[in-house]
Design an enzyme around this catalytic site. Structure first.
Site: not given
Lengths: 351, 351, 351, 351
Positions: B152-153
């Site tokens: 995930g970012c």
């Protein structure tokens, strides 16, 4: 199997490397396969590492800016000048005729010394080949050139958005341009009215009524396409974005030669059919600046308002890329005999 | 003279090509020298030309989206999945083991099925090699892998901003992360609270108090570095920009092992000395998201607040690039045995 | 039928009328029913009409700025000082004791001369009643006061977001604050790093690790609530908006006194039940800066992260309004014995 | 001593209270001294508290939206309709003739049923007094009116920016308008192309070539000033801000009646000399939207480009305030015989 001749790279200097235009030239050169980056110069920033001034240019972070002198700039194959208006002439005069000098400033764009004096003040430095290869006949003039004047950002998008209609004689020679620009075109010098606090949430007009320096340049470009002076009403707007210009360009249809929207689109599509960086959108799709950010592309659409009897064309360009540094690199490629698109892209950064 | 063996290009499909993650994968692949772009798929957008959906991807403007089916996706060397959470498992199960499948979604990131069910709902699809090569030992796991889960970012920037301190044992195992993000991380689906009118001029918090799905992923990453569970307090903020995350990460200095700012910086500099995409800034220079926009770089700085007894590290990343699509391409390179940085850049787009 | 005694209006001067704080004071005073606007002063801008500097203040467009001298400022009932830090002391010393002087600068906020010298430099001017009436006991101190120091913008939102938890003893005396701010807090002086081109699309950290001047002020406020020094880790962020601060404040739950989210919310709701300008949102709704822009309201929410063992409170305020000029007017009302909310609103400008 | 007769307040309902126009009507009404806010209605949002939908309207946070029915709306002195286009007619028909009904939608603006059908579709509901009191003779028509059609936002600024020149006969009856707008004019309904991620950093054109619904309304307004149809070329732009329109309006000088910039300015200054909300700026100062945000003011400047032979006027307005809700309140005041400016301000919110 492909065989590549590995020639010596082109050695390039950038004068004014701490500003927006200089930084963008460097961003593009860093991905240009035939270039080696040489001297980087600044004025008050000389002595500082580039990483402190342009932190996005990681590979050059430790490079230290040198002063903008002939000693520093000489010995390069290509010198990009990204200096304040009026400072390029003196530097260029000291560089040898075999050096390719590409001026991102305004000094050598205008042919009329009176217009220069009126809009920029001081003495006219001269006129160099004009770096807009998409104009009729212009590409040939740039091949092998040793001095090139990169167009202004507004003139690039305004000229290319109107040129097909003007050249085809389908509009009256009186055009209106309203161009909404991001703020990077105003440069990196600190000014209160350009503070983020002032700019965000704000749209404003400036240089209205023919007061903007780019007006005579647009007039020069469009008038050269036909046998008459084209009257140009040009209004620049500042809107809250860093990059990009969206130019809304219109003109009355020429009486007796009215075209419809489909015909106008066909004229534009044909005019730019072989241009690698001008992208006439499918009918019904209108340009947005975000599609061209960071790229050398110019997106364009045109229609005809039959009720108002007016042709309307809208162009989008990144003022720092195709509007300045991208055009500069494109011109360098032409000057050096490289493929025109080397190191450039048509792909924008979105969203 | 250099001789290049021109091998057949890697044929790549992108499922979910109309969204932000899929569009960014394509933007990067278009400048990847070893890749040929194959099938592009969409859900409700199948049948539309990509130019209408991703107008910045000019070279692919005429490509038409196909439906996301196994027939369309099979026959490629690499398949990128940029699908809504929970949809990757079924697609991946139908793709052959020799196909490299890189999931930009969350389906295969978590090891704990209970955490998956709690934060995403539904059945846990499994766990794939985790695509964060900068974690200790992780690069080796990705070389030659045929299934990779892109992080995930928020976890990418949070983990890398804290890992050196946690691994070195200089902070207590209780960390606080406040991460200001642009809106593209929320995707392209139309939602009222993400309208430009709501977002511009506005900063807001959401998913506070451990409610955000990325909390267990960050916990998993940091806890794996030490012999204990690291308590993670994670607060995401939405701020008015399209791209970028700035993560402010802090933790109390470990009692009895207090370091000063210089020592902390040295630990970070050493931890990432050989990482091509993690750039620990010179002391005193703090990260900004603009420096990394469009790039695969992560900018990082760390200091110690001696009065408060707390280490503070700040990381900046482009959520769509190194935070998603850039990492995906980096992982593809490792999986295929290419140079890890092929088609990627450390140079951001500024201003 | 209502009978209103029409008393002579309060005559008010504003020193520093061309800046953001001064402009906001004027914006509020223009809708204050008991006030008459007297002298307006500037430094380098003296002699200019206000309309050229603050074009949004139409009713004052033709007013000309005077120099900031005692002659100009004397003879008013109230004088607002919106001057650069360090300049208020000398001006205030010359104004009579019967004049209400309200300093929007930092000069009289800190009690510790050493902290003043460390963070602002120069000699400590003294300490005035602190203009945060929402602090316990503070409102009484402001009623009838003749000298008031308006709090800093970050301290206002940080203090009020943490005070109930600290005062109730439900958190450890070590707090972390990450506050995302719009750029107007940095003022109107031209600086390159605050240009719109730099700010838009960008989030950055500054003053990290205890370096920001507001750290000792927050520490002073929170420590005064309890019998110990509260350790404050404060990180300010710049995000792309003109106005507003969103402060994410957290602290470990006090061992042995753990509350849950509902209890924490009840403590906050009760603490501010009678405060006209502090609005504790219903559970589950998180603050956004846009809701308070232009208003004197502070929006607040709190929760407990039971996994991480941490309380998290988020506050939103308009840095120029409740964070500076609104508080100044609120304090003036208290000083003059007017209704505290006269001329102020709780209604923000959205979207 | 002043004596105020405290009459019963005007009871007002707002249909469509969850949208941007309805929210702005409420924001203004909350500071209107003669108004009591009655029923608030919504469509899909009926049943929700207003605080969840319009969190900036703190004093109404606990009000619950009711369905938009005649039962709910009847029994009020004034009803504001802020409904989607085409829905006002049916509601208005059921409200008694003594109720003041003010429609913020387009239903009753156009006189030509054919134009209505072409641009909005469906049957024309009729024509009501047009709520632009600044047009010649229009204020009188609004005094005591019981049905009022609030102008569109673009037509308000476009009409008032061109009216003096058109009425004075100093321009040819062919005008060009390029209006850069914030996004709130597009409403609160979720649409992908209006997401913050799309809008920030982006300028785009839409409805080009006469396709925008506001074109016939502008044409109707300008043509009514003279004995001929004025040809209107209208191009709307979306630029990255929530509120505000900046309209650049131009026309060729009328042959044989050329004025210079000073004369043009004098004509404009005189035309609006007695208008409380139209502010013609001093010569040389150009409008910016930020100066009028939240206010009922319209800022205006005009010049003549003598080289191009063209008059250029630029107007700035807040599309939600003077462009919609402010005009609605201004019209209500006229209808009720109150002072026209009650509850309204000329002071914008800047920066």
């Amino acid at each position: 199997m492909r065989i590549v001749l590995h020639m010596a790279k082109v050695r390039v200097a950038v004068a004014g490397a701490s500003g927006y235009a200089g930084g963008e030239v460097l961003r593009l050169l860093l991905s240009h396969p035939e270039v080696e980056i040489g001297a980087l110069t600044g004025a008050s920033n000389a002595g500082q590492p580039l990483g402190a001034l342009q932190p996005h240019l990681v590979p050059l972070a430790d490079r230290v800016l040198e002063p903008t002198t002939i000693e520093v700039l000489s010995g390069h194959d290509v010198v990009f000048l990204a200096l304040p208006h009026g400072q390029s002439g003196e530097v260029a005069a000291q560089l040898g005729d075999d050096t390719v000098v590409i001026d991102c400033g305004a000094d050598f764009r205008l042919r009329d010394a009176g217009e220069w004096a009126k809009f920029y003040g001081g003495e006219h430095a001269g006129t160099w080949p004009y770096g807009l290869p998409e104009l009729p006949g212009q590409r040939q003039e740039l091949r092998g050139a040793r001095r090139i004047a990169v167009p202004g950002c507004y003139p690039t998008v305004s000229t290319l958005s109107l040129a097909p209609a003007v050249a085809a004689g389908i509009v009256e020679p009186r055009v209106s341009i309203v161009a909404a620009s991001g703020t990077s075109g105003a440069g990196k010098a600190a000014k209160s009215h350009l503070l983020g606090s002032e700019i965000m949430g704000n749209a404003s007009a400036y240089g209205v009524g023919g007061d903007h320096r780019h007006t005579p340049e647009i007039t020069q470009n469009l008038s050269a396409l036909v046998d008459e002076t084209v009257a140009v009403s040009f209004t620049p707007l500042l809107v809250p974005m860093s990059r990009g210009i969206l130019a809304t360009c219109s003109a009355d249809l020429r009486a007796g030669h009215e075209v419809d929207a489909e015909e106008a689109h066909a004229i534009y599509a044909q005019a730019y059919a072989h241009e690698p960086f001008v992208h006439v959108l499918p009918r019904g799709q209108w340009p947005q600046t975000k599609s061209v950010i960071g790229s050398n592309a110019l997106h364009l659409q045109v229609t005809v308002d039959e009720v108002a009897g007016r042709l309307v064309a809208v162009g989008a360009v990144d003022n720092l890329a195709k509007g300045t540094a991208g055009a500069a690199v494109q011109c360098m490629n032409l000057a050096l005999g490289l493929d025109e698109g080397t190191g450039l892209t048509t792909i924008g950064l979105a969203p």
